[in-house]
Design a protein around this motif. Structure first.
Motif, short mmCIF file in Angstrom:
data_model
loop_
_atom_site.label_atom_id
_atom_site.label_comp_id
_atom_site.label_asym_id
_atom_site.label_seq_id
_atom_site.Cartn_x
_atom_site.Cartn_y
_atom_site.Cartn_z
N HIS A 1 0.85 -1.18 0.00
CA HIS A 1 0.00 0.00 0.00
C HIS A 1 0.88 1.23 0.00
O HIS A 1 2.03 1.19 0.40
CB HIS A 1 -0.93 0.01 1.22
CG HIS A 1 -0.18 0.17 2.51
ND1 HIS A 1 0.48 -0.87 3.12
CD2 HIS A 1 0.03 1.26 3.29
CE1 HIS A 1 1.06 -0.43 4.23
NE2 HIS A 1 0.81 0.86 4.35
N ASP A 2 0.31 2.29 -0.45
CA ASP A 2 1.01 3.56 -0.45
C ASP A 2 0.87 4.17 0.95
O ASP A 2 -0.24 4.27 1.47
CB ASP A 2 0.40 4.48 -1.50
CG ASP A 2 1.20 5.75 -1.70
OD1 ASP A 2 2.35 5.79 -1.21
OD2 ASP A 2 0.71 6.66 -2.35
N PRO A 3 1.99 4.56 1.58
CA PRO A 3 1.88 5.09 2.94
C PRO A 3 1.17 6.43 3.04
O PRO A 3 0.83 6.85 4.13
CB PRO A 3 3.33 5.20 3.38
CG PRO A 3 4.12 5.26 2.13
CD PRO A 3 3.34 4.50 1.10
N ALA A 4 0.94 7.11 1.93
CA ALA A 4 0.24 8.40 1.98
C ALA A 4 -1.22 8.17 2.35
O ALA A 4 -1.89 7.30 1.80
CB ALA A 4 0.33 9.11 0.64
N ARG A 5 -1.68 8.92 3.28
CA ARG A 5 -3.07 8.80 3.72
C ARG A 5 -3.90 9.90 3.07
O ARG A 5 -3.56 11.08 3.14
CB ARG A 5 -3.16 8.95 5.23
CG ARG A 5 -2.31 7.96 5.98
CD ARG A 5 -3.17 6.87 6.48
NE ARG A 5 -2.32 5.95 7.25
CZ ARG A 5 -2.56 4.70 7.33
NH1 ARG A 5 -3.60 4.20 6.74
NH2 ARG A 5 -1.77 3.92 8.02
N ILE A 6 -4.98 9.51 2.46
CA ILE A 6 -5.89 10.48 1.84
C ILE A 6 -7.07 10.64 2.79
O ILE A 6 -7.74 9.66 3.12
CB ILE A 6 -6.36 10.00 0.46
CG1 ILE A 6 -5.15 9.85 -0.45
CG2 ILE A 6 -7.38 10.96 -0.12
CD1 ILE A 6 -5.46 9.24 -1.79
N PRO A 7 -7.32 11.86 3.26
CA PRO A 7 -8.42 12.05 4.20
C PRO A 7 -9.77 11.77 3.54
O PRO A 7 -9.96 12.00 2.35
CB PRO A 7 -8.30 13.51 4.63
CG PRO A 7 -7.55 14.16 3.52
CD PRO A 7 -6.66 13.11 2.93
N LEU A 8 -10.67 11.26 4.34
CA LEU A 8 -12.02 11.03 3.84
C LEU A 8 -12.72 12.36 3.60
O LEU A 8 -12.46 13.34 4.29
CB LEU A 8 -12.80 10.21 4.87
CG LEU A 8 -12.27 8.81 5.14
CD1 LEU A 8 -13.05 8.17 6.29
CD2 LEU A 8 -12.37 7.95 3.90
N PRO A 9 -13.58 12.42 2.62
CA PRO A 9 -14.28 13.69 2.37
C PRO A 9 -15.18 14.04 3.56
O PRO A 9 -15.76 13.16 4.20
CB PRO A 9 -15.10 13.41 1.11
CG PRO A 9 -15.20 11.93 1.01
CD PRO A 9 -13.99 11.36 1.70
N THR A 10 -15.26 15.33 3.83
CA THR A 10 -16.11 15.78 4.93
C THR A 10 -17.56 15.72 4.49
O THR A 10 -17.88 15.90 3.32
CB THR A 10 -15.76 17.22 5.35
OG1 THR A 10 -15.89 18.06 4.22
CG2 THR A 10 -14.34 17.30 5.88
N ARG A 11 -18.40 15.48 5.44
CA ARG A 11 -19.83 15.47 5.13
C ARG A 11 -20.55 16.34 6.14
O ARG A 11 -20.13 16.46 7.29
CB ARG A 11 -20.39 14.06 5.11
CG ARG A 11 -20.21 13.32 6.39
CD ARG A 11 -20.73 11.90 6.31
NE ARG A 11 -20.86 11.45 7.68
CZ ARG A 11 -21.95 10.99 8.23
NH1 ARG A 11 -23.03 10.85 7.52
NH2 ARG A 11 -21.97 10.65 9.49
N LEU A 12 -21.59 16.97 5.71
CA LEU A 12 -22.35 17.85 6.58
C LEU A 12 -23.26 17.03 7.47
O LEU A 12 -23.87 16.05 7.03
CB LEU A 12 -23.17 18.83 5.74
CG LEU A 12 -22.35 19.79 4.88
CD1 LEU A 12 -23.28 20.62 4.01
CD2 LEU A 12 -21.51 20.68 5.75
#
Length: 185
Positions: free
Chosen positions: A97-108
């Motif tokens: 896996h790529d160690p870069a973490r992609i944040p989850l999109p924010t939801r209202l």
């Protein structure tokens, strides 16, 4: 008899890493971690001397590990060993896996307050600290340091600061004069 001799020659070559019957998985499995460390640096085009410095070992040890790895890989020289190792590494040692973490999109989230605003909202200002007690509603100097003052208020504040600076300078000079008079007699 000739076929039997050829059979024995092929079976002797089964142990030779240059044999076409010797599989890539077996070659990868025969490489030691120390040989792989040397080959990884060889992929970065490092010399034996540089590899020795990085790994903290002697140059002849590096040369011996690379020579053994060349034999395992069936390569004629260092460059061919590096190419074969790179090909095997992509197959048998892939990055999981790529160690870069992609944040989850924010939801209202729907509000549970009337008009969407809580009854006791705390308004934060730059540089203001919220504390418990009576001074929690206003900062120590009120709205003196707000950046959105009108031009006339800014001029008056600068004039007041100038008057204070003049008073402090005159007070310092008066104290200095009195001290000089006391010391000189």
């Amino acid at each position: 008899m000739h076929c039997a001799a050829g059979f024995f020659d092929n079976s002797a070559n089964m142990n030779d890493s240059r044999s076409p019957h010797f599989g890539d998985a077996e070659r990868w499995a025969r490489l030691t971690e120390k040989q792989r460390a040397c080959l990884d640096l060889l992929l970065e085009r490092k010399s034996s001397k540089q590899i020795a410095r990085i790994l903290g070992i002697a140059k002849p040890t590096v040369d011996q590990r690379i020579a053994t790895a060349r034999a395992v890989l069936g390569a004629a020289d260092r460059d061919e060993a590096a190419l074969r190792y790179a090909r095997l590494k992509t197959v048998y040692d892939p990055v999981i896996h790529d160690p870069a973490r992609i944040p989850l999109p924010t939801r209202l989230v729907p509000s549970h307050f009337p008009n969407g605003d809580p009854a006791e909202t705390i308004a934060l200002k730059d540089g203001a600290f919220i504390t418990e007690g009576p001074s929690a509603s206003q900062p120590p100097f009120g709205d003196l340091w707000r950046p959105d003052h009108s031009l006339s208020k800014r001029v008056m504040m600068m004039a007041a600061m100038l008057v204070m600076a003049v008073i402090l300078i005159l007070a310092g000079l008066a104290i200095g004069r009195e001290l000089t008079r006391l010391i000189s007699g």
